[in-house]
Design a protein around this motif. Structure first.
Motif, PDB file in Angstrom:
ATOM      1  N   VAL A 219     -13.268 -15.403 -10.259  1.00  0.00           N
ATOM      2  CA  VAL A 219     -12.460 -16.096  -9.664  1.00  0.00           C
ATOM      3  C   VAL A 219     -11.168 -15.367  -9.580  1.00  0.00           C
ATOM      4  CG1 VAL A 219     -11.453 -18.149  -9.191  1.00  0.00           C
ATOM      5  CG2 VAL A 219     -13.622 -18.066  -9.745  1.00  0.00           C
ATOM      6  N   ARG A 220     -10.392 -15.235  -8.828  1.00  0.00           N
ATOM      7  CA  ARG A 220      -9.006 -14.810  -8.745  1.00  0.00           C
ATOM      8  C   ARG A 220      -8.222 -16.066  -7.834  1.00  0.00           C
ATOM      9  NH1 ARG A 220      -5.967 -13.268  -4.927  1.00  0.00           N
ATOM     10  NH2 ARG A 220      -4.087 -12.088  -5.330  1.00  0.00           N
ATOM     11  N   VAL A 221      -7.248 -16.356  -8.918  1.00  0.00           N
ATOM     12  CA  VAL A 221      -6.308 -17.502  -8.432  1.00  0.00           C
ATOM     13  C   VAL A 221      -5.116 -16.878  -7.719  1.00  0.00           C
ATOM     14  CG1 VAL A 221      -5.154 -19.420  -8.827  1.00  0.00           C
ATOM     15  CG2 VAL A 221      -7.004 -18.931 -10.110  1.00  0.00           C
ATOM     16  N   PRO A 222      -4.771 -17.260  -6.385  1.00  0.00           N
ATOM     17  CA  PRO A 222      -3.789 -16.642  -5.731  1.00  0.00           C
ATOM     18  C   PRO A 222      -2.459 -17.089  -6.158  1.00  0.00           C
ATOM     19  CG  PRO A 222      -5.213 -17.659  -4.176  1.00  0.00           C
ATOM     20  CD  PRO A 222      -5.604 -17.726  -5.702  1.00  0.00           C
ATOM     21  N   SER A 223      -1.269 -16.430  -6.127  1.00  0.00           N
ATOM     22  CA  SER A 223      -0.155 -16.962  -6.234  1.00  0.00           C
ATOM     23  C   SER A 223       0.355 -17.995  -5.189  1.00  0.00           C
ATOM     24  CB  SER A 223       0.911 -15.755  -6.608  1.00  0.00           C
ATOM     25  OG  SER A 223       0.576 -15.004  -7.466  1.00  0.00           O
TER      26      SER A 223
ATOM     27  N   PHE B 113     -14.319 -25.341 -12.370  1.00  0.00           N
ATOM     28  CA  PHE B 113     -15.330 -25.734 -11.454  1.00  0.00           C
ATOM     29  C   PHE B 113     -15.041 -24.828  -9.798  1.00  0.00           C
ATOM     30  CE2 PHE B 113     -15.811 -29.280 -14.250  1.00  0.00           C
ATOM     31  CZ  PHE B 113     -17.222 -28.978 -14.671  1.00  0.00           C
ATOM     32  N   TYR B 114     -13.770 -24.499  -9.902  1.00  0.00           N
ATOM     33  CA  TYR B 114     -13.321 -23.940  -8.671  1.00  0.00           C
ATOM     34  C   TYR B 114     -13.943 -22.308  -8.486  1.00  0.00           C
ATOM     35  CZ  TYR B 114     -10.021 -27.745  -7.572  1.00  0.00           C
ATOM     36  OH  TYR B 114      -9.286 -28.850  -7.578  1.00  0.00           O
ATOM     37  N   GLN B 115     -14.126 -22.174  -7.434  1.00  0.00           N
ATOM     38  CA  GLN B 115     -14.414 -20.730  -6.876  1.00  0.00           C
ATOM     39  C   GLN B 115     -13.552 -20.209  -5.990  1.00  0.00           C
ATOM     40  OE1 GLN B 115     -17.814 -18.821  -7.934  1.00  0.00           O
ATOM     41  NE2 GLN B 115     -16.784 -19.775  -9.557  1.00  0.00           N
ATOM     42  N   ASN B 116     -13.687 -19.166  -5.454  1.00  0.00           N
ATOM     43  CA  ASN B 116     -12.490 -18.444  -4.558  1.00  0.00           C
ATOM     44  C   ASN B 116     -12.503 -19.376  -3.259  1.00  0.00           C
ATOM     45  OD1 ASN B 116     -11.793 -16.176  -6.095  1.00  0.00           O
ATOM     46  ND2 ASN B 116     -13.679 -15.137  -5.559  1.00  0.00           N
TER      47      ASN B 116
END
Length: 149
Positions: A36-40, A64-67
């Motif tokens: 997962v990459r969390v955006p700014s 639990f969050y995905q993209n």
């Protein structure tokens, strides 16, 4: 995502496990979690939307969050920001935004309806810092030795 109705009790508050209460237990389909990459956050968002975004990143349900969840949350924060900045506010629009946040399990009641409970971390027997200092002292030969006598 979760069922409607009253917020279920926590498992620890139940007299017996849910599985023994005769409730229909649906099998769970499983898949593989992806990196997962969390955006700014958008710097132009309303301060409340930024605060909510920052809270999402550090909350337990984010495990639990995905993209796709982060993309959905980003879109909702954009909508919330637009709502907060608009001169004409609609109660229906706010309710729609809040309902969408329920799908991300933002509030505890939403998580409990989905049978997700966040637990307090288990306390460590000995804090890691104490163990690290003891290891450094041992490596340096500074450990206290009992006098022989």
């Amino acid at each position: 995502m979760g069922a409607r109705g009253p917020v279920p009790n926590r498992d620890v508050d139940l007299a017996r496990p849910r599985s023994r209460k005769g409730a229909d237990q649906q099998p769970t389909s499983k898949g593989e979690m992806k990196p997962v990459r969390v955006p700014s956050a958008d710097p132009d968002w309303h301060p409340i939307a930024c605060r909510l975004w920052d809270a999402l990143k550090t909350s337990g349900q984010a495990d639990f969050y995905q993209n796709s969840d982060w993309a959905f949350a980003f879109s909702l924060c954009e909508d919330l920001s637009h709502y907060k900045r608009s001169g004409k506010r609609s109660g229906q629009m706010l309710q729609t935004i809040y309902s969408a946040f329920e799908r991300l399990l933002v509030a505890e009641g939403d998580r409990r309806r989905a049978r997700i409970e966040l637990q307090e971390p288990e306390p460590e027997e000995t804090p890691a810092a104490v163990l690290a200092i003891a290891d450094y002292k041992k490596d340096l030969g500074l450990t206290e030795q009992t006098p022989r006598g």
